[in-house]
Motif scaffolding. Sequence first.
Motif, PDB file in Angstrom:
ATOM      1  N   ASP A  82     -36.082  67.581 -27.832  1.00  0.00           N
ATOM      2  CA  ASP A  82     -35.054  67.448 -29.157  1.00  0.00           C
ATOM      3  C   ASP A  82     -33.723  68.146 -28.330  1.00  0.00           C
ATOM      4  O   ASP A  82     -33.351  69.128 -28.392  1.00  0.00           O
ATOM      5  N   VAL A  83     -32.947  67.024 -28.152  1.00  0.00           N
ATOM      6  CA  VAL A  83     -31.521  67.476 -27.547  1.00  0.00           C
ATOM      7  C   VAL A  83     -30.344  66.714 -28.314  1.00  0.00           C
ATOM      8  O   VAL A  83     -30.380  65.679 -28.976  1.00  0.00           O
ATOM      9  N   THR A  84     -29.234  67.648 -28.091  1.00  0.00           N
ATOM     10  CA  THR A  84     -28.048  67.140 -28.869  1.00  0.00           C
ATOM     11  C   THR A  84     -26.781  67.277 -28.016  1.00  0.00           C
ATOM     12  O   THR A  84     -26.965  68.271 -27.095  1.00  0.00           O
ATOM     13  N   ASN A  85     -26.078  66.046 -27.640  1.00  0.00           N
ATOM     14  CA  ASN A  85     -24.943  66.323 -26.658  1.00  0.00           C
ATOM     15  C   ASN A  85     -23.750  66.810 -27.443  1.00  0.00           C
ATOM     16  O   ASN A  85     -23.396  66.501 -28.638  1.00  0.00           O
ATOM     17  N   MET A  86     -23.140  67.735 -26.849  1.00  0.00           N
ATOM     18  CA  MET A  86     -21.732  68.334 -27.503  1.00  0.00           C
ATOM     19  C   MET A  86     -20.657  67.575 -27.081  1.00  0.00           C
ATOM     20  O   MET A  86     -20.238  67.386 -25.663  1.00  0.00           O
ATOM     21  N   GLU A  87     -19.969  66.649 -28.027  1.00  0.00           N
ATOM     22  CA  GLU A  87     -18.871  65.681 -27.801  1.00  0.00           C
ATOM     23  C   GLU A  87     -17.617  66.655 -27.122  1.00  0.00           C
ATOM     24  O   GLU A  87     -17.422  67.485 -27.629  1.00  0.00           O
ATOM     25  N   GLY A  88     -16.966  65.841 -26.290  1.00  0.00           N
ATOM     26  CA  GLY A  88     -15.624  66.692 -25.772  1.00  0.00           C
ATOM     27  C   GLY A  88     -16.158  67.582 -24.754  1.00  0.00           C
ATOM     28  O   GLY A  88     -15.079  68.145 -23.998  1.00  0.00           O
ATOM     29  N   GLY A  89     -17.186  68.220 -24.587  1.00  0.00           N
ATOM     30  CA  GLY A  89     -17.673  69.073 -23.468  1.00  0.00           C
ATOM     31  C   GLY A  89     -16.683  70.465 -23.636  1.00  0.00           C
ATOM     32  O   GLY A  89     -16.061  70.744 -24.683  1.00  0.00           O
ATOM     33  N   MET A  90     -16.737  71.138 -22.780  1.00  0.00           N
ATOM     34  CA  MET A  90     -15.702  72.257 -22.513  1.00  0.00           C
ATOM     35  C   MET A  90     -14.189  71.958 -22.656  1.00  0.00           C
ATOM     36  O   MET A  90     -13.632  72.829 -23.051  1.00  0.00           O
ATOM     37  N   MET A  91     -13.919  70.912 -22.292  1.00  0.00           N
ATOM     38  CA  MET A  91     -12.501  70.321 -22.373  1.00  0.00           C
ATOM     39  C   MET A  91     -12.212  70.661 -24.010  1.00  0.00           C
ATOM     40  O   MET A  91     -10.811  70.695 -24.302  1.00  0.00           O
TER      41      MET A  91
END
Length: 98
Positions: A82-91
């Motif tokens: 169960d995974v979610t992507n953080m949009e925009g990342g560390m930028m």
Amino acid sequence: MKTLTANEVKNLLEQEEELNIVDVREDDEVAQGMIPGAKHIPLGSIETRANELDSSKEYIMVCRSGGRSGRATQLLEEKGYDVTNMEGGMMSWEGPTK
């Protein structure tokens, strides 16, 4: 693919939600700072190190801009995580780093 913005992740952390964050950037990128409490598993190692993740927990994947973490999210979803992507990342991250 499920996604959260960097601001949504920051808000969850500020509400003291227990989050399982995995940073898939390379060593030199992580040395510049990562979200406190995040686990570092470079994208190139994610398949062989997936067993380090508990399949009963939810994970938020992070990279520099959201691309590599998106690939990691897809890979782990295929393995049943169960995974979610953080949009925009560390930028896009405006919270604290360690």
